[in-house]
Design a protein around this motif. Structure first.
Motif, PDB file in Angstrom:
ATOM      1  N   GLU A  80      -0.836   0.633  -8.277  1.00 60.58           N
ATOM      2  CA  GLU A  80      -1.543  -0.600  -7.900  1.00 60.58           C
ATOM      3  C   GLU A  80      -1.135  -1.735  -8.840  1.00 60.58           C
ATOM      4  O   GLU A  80      -0.859  -2.851  -8.408  1.00 60.58           O
ATOM      5  CB  GLU A  80      -3.053  -0.349  -7.978  1.00 60.58           C
ATOM      6  CG  GLU A  80      -3.931  -1.583  -7.885  1.00 60.58           C
ATOM      7  CD  GLU A  80      -4.064  -2.102  -6.466  1.00 60.58           C
ATOM      8  OE1 GLU A  80      -3.629  -1.399  -5.543  1.00 60.58           O
ATOM      9  OE2 GLU A  80      -4.583  -3.217  -6.291  1.00 60.58           O
ATOM     10  N   SER A  83      -5.625   7.100  -3.914  1.00 61.93           N
ATOM     11  CA  SER A  83      -6.494   6.379  -2.999  1.00 61.93           C
ATOM     12  C   SER A  83      -7.946   6.427  -3.469  1.00 61.93           C
ATOM     13  O   SER A  83      -8.658   5.426  -3.424  1.00 61.93           O
ATOM     14  CB  SER A  83      -6.336   7.001  -1.601  1.00 61.93           C
ATOM     15  OG  SER A  83      -7.389   6.609  -0.804  1.00 61.93           O
ATOM     16  N   LEU A  89       0.839  -1.201   0.000  1.00 61.23           N
ATOM     17  CA  LEU A  89       0.000   0.000   0.000  1.00 61.23           C
ATOM     18  C   LEU A  89       0.879   1.258   0.000  1.00 61.23           C
ATOM     19  O   LEU A  89       0.651   2.205  -0.755  1.00 61.23           O
ATOM     20  CB  LEU A  89      -0.905  -0.006   1.233  1.00 61.23           C
ATOM     21  CG  LEU A  89      -1.910   1.146   1.306  1.00 61.23           C
ATOM     22  CD1 LEU A  89      -2.957   1.004   0.211  1.00 61.23           C
ATOM     23  CD2 LEU A  89      -2.574   1.192   2.666  1.00 61.23           C
TER      24      LEU A  89
END
Lengths: 344, 263
Positions: free
Chosen positions: A71, A58, A6
């Motif tokens: 990602e 995000s 993350l």
């Protein structure tokens, strides 16, 4: 999604989005040179752009379920496995990559003052032709001195490599995770690793400048610079080899009641000795090339000689020197390639 | 009289309530207790992951046990530290599934490594082996029928030959106990028996106690004098290899498993 992936995703996305945002801002606002030099304020702007980028990343990933490039790169393997195949131009991450690279390319063109005009300008071109004519008609009167100087360079590189071997050899075991397991050993491992990483990240050229102040301009300073750099590089390569050795022989030797030193010598060294030799030969080869460059800042040898004649625009002389360097580098390269091939 | 009797029956190895928990939380051994008498050929069976390998590696301290006692000739190996561990390893030979020889060294050099434990570090680093040690190494190579290969590099031998070299290396330690971790698991069926025969020879002729992990029950029945079965880190069977019937087999290896025969 676990925490480290993350964090990586967010940092990556905030860098790319922040970069794009800042470039956009500069293109619109057209800041003056003076404004560009205000490092403190500009850093804050970039930081703000990065924060915005992080928020955007995000929102895209977690709210809109649009996969960003961060990602796509850093998602854990089990998550990647669930993906369906799609063409890159149908994905957001594909476009994020394409746009970022194109923008970087444009910024690079601007920053390097890329100019076809200069490249094809007649005056400049004529100068280059004069230079090439000089280079292609080397002044062989200089050959004896050039040969003497390159011999100095070769032995400078040789001594640097030889002195680096024993130090790097010992360090390689102290910098291998699979050997330094107990807590105090692991602490030493971390300290040495960091120290070597820092040492290696300082270019040999910088070391040459440091040592030329310390011991005076000349081949000795150049040799010391190469040695420091070689120790750091070899220790890293060596220790990576130590980390890949198979555990079987280690267990086998340990089970006979061998000491730590005996285990290293009989179980690990035989597994790494050939790659070690191969790395070392290659390092000598690299050092000869680096020694030439180091000579440019006064490290002695052929590099210093090249610098002298280049400064006076004596191109035929430079041509002779370059010829000698090219011949030696080519020969070293071939020899080390054959040697490494045979040692596999 | 009574005292003498006790000396004779005292087990060479006595494991008491041995527990091994790995740092990642896996409980490989959950309190294992058993004795090994001098001269036995004890075989430990069980599925992969049942704790067999961990058990052997705890005995010579390649792994550190979490708790429990390992009494070997009256000394608790579980408490040993530093040089004590090395001394213990010197008295216990071990052979491995993948032989764990040094591929680039010669067969003889590999066998000589069995003397590392009692050779000073500096002498061994310079390869200054005693003539005595060399003679002993050659003797053991002869015992496993491979003396003619002494000068050949270990990686040029077949699997079965390499395992025989490994046995010779272990014997060169002059051990009182020989641990064998899956000694034939990476060998073909024919070679399997050769290696097992040499292990039996070592056990019977030299009187060295053997503790071996094995997979194939047919080998167990042929070579073991006694069997221990591990399941999930606990002993589920202890006794004669010939009493393991189908019901026991199912308990050890799980319902529905079938015995594979090896000839």
């Amino acid at each position: 999604m676990n925490r480290s992936s993350l964090i990586r995703r967010t940092v990556f996305d905030s860098l790319t989005f922040g970069f794009l945002g800042v470039v956009f801002l500069i293109a619109i606002a057209q800041p003056t040179d003076r404004q560009m030099l205000e490092l403190g304020r500009n850093s804050l702007i970039f930081l703000a752009a990065m924060v915005a980028g992080a928020v955007l990343s995000s929102v895209l990933n977690d709210v809109l379920k649009i996969r960003t490039l961060g990602e796509a790169i850093f998602a854990p393997a089990h998550k990647k496995a669930q993906l369906e195949e799609t063409s890159w131009w149908k994905t957001f991450s594909g476009w994020q990559l394409a746009v970022t690279i194109v923008v970087m390319f444009v910024v690079a063109l601007v920053k390097t003052k890329f100019s076809l005009y200069e490249l094809l300008n007649e005056d400049g071109f004529a100068g280059a032709v004069r230079l090439f004519q000089g280079l292609l008609n080397p002044n062989f009167a200089l050959l004896p001195r050039a040969v003497l100087n390159i011999i100095e360079t070769i032995f400078m590189a040789f001594l640097a490599t030889m002195l680096a071997i024993p130090i790097a050899f010992v360090l390689s075991f102290l910098c291998a995770k699979n050997i330094m397991k107990s807590p105090p050993a692991f602490a030493l491992y971390l300290v040495l690793r960091t120290f070597l990483n820092v040492t290696r990240s300082i270019e040999a050229l910088i070391w040459a400048i440091i040592f030329s102040v310390w011991v005076g301009i000349g081949p000795f300073a150049g040799m010391l610079a190469l040695m420091i750099h070689s120790v750091a590089s070899l220790a890293k390569q060596y220790s990576e080899m130590v980390e890949t050795v198979s555990d079987g022989p280690i267990e086998g030797i340990q089970s006979t009641g061998a000491t730590k030193l005996q285990t290293i010598w009989f179980a690990i060294v035989p597994q790494v000795v050939l790659p070690y030799i191969s790395f070392t030969v290659y390092r000598w080869d690299i050092n000869v090339r680096m020694a030439t460059i180091i000579g440019l800042v006064g490290g002695g040898g052929i590099g210093t000689m090249l610098m002298t004649y280049q400064g006076q625009a004596m191109w035929p002389e430079v041509g002779c020197i370059i010829l000698v360097i090219a011949a030696v580098v080519w020969a070293m390269d071939q020899a080390s390639a054959y040697l490494r091939e045979a040692l596999k | 009289m009574n005292g003498e009797h006790e000396v004779v029956t005292q087990p060479i190895l006595s494991i008491r309530n041995l527990v091994k928990t790995y740092p990642n939380g896996v409980r490989a051994l959950k309190g294992v207790t058993f004795d090994v008498q001098k001269g036995e050929f004890l075989v430990i069976i069980g599925l992969s992951g049942s704790g067999k390998s961990t058990l052997l590696r705890c005995i010579n301290r390649l792994h550190d046990p979490t708790s429990g006692e390992i009494l070997f000739q009256g000394e608790d190996l579980a408490k040993a530290q530093g040089d004590g561990i090395r001394r213990i390893r010197g008295r216990i030979g071990m052979i491995f599934q993948h032989f764990n020889l040094i591929p680039r060294h010669t067969v003889l050099s590999n066998v000589l490594m069995g003397r590392l434990g009692i050779t000073s570090t500096w002498k061994s680093l310079f390869g200054l082996w005693k003539d005595d040690d060399k003679a002993r190494a050659l003797d053991y190579l002869r015992l496993v029928g491979i003396a003619d290969k002494a000068k050949i590099r270990a990686d040029q031998l077949s699997g079965g030959q390499q395992q025989r070299v490994a046995i010779a290396r272990a014997l060169t330690q002059n051990p009182d106990l020989l641990l064998a971790d899956e000694p034939v698991a990476s060998l073909d069926p024919a070679t399997c028996h050769t290696v097992m025969d040499y292990l039996r020879k070592v056990n019977r002729e030299l009187g060295i106690t053997v503790v071996a992990n094995l997979h194939f029950l047919s080998l167990v029945r042929e070579y073991a004098t006694r069997v221990i079965a591990l399941k999930g880190g606990e002993i589920v069977y202890e006794g004669s290899p010939h009493n393991i019937d189908e019901a026991w087999f199912a308990r050890i290896y799980g319902e529905g498993s079938k015995e594979v025969h090896i000839n």
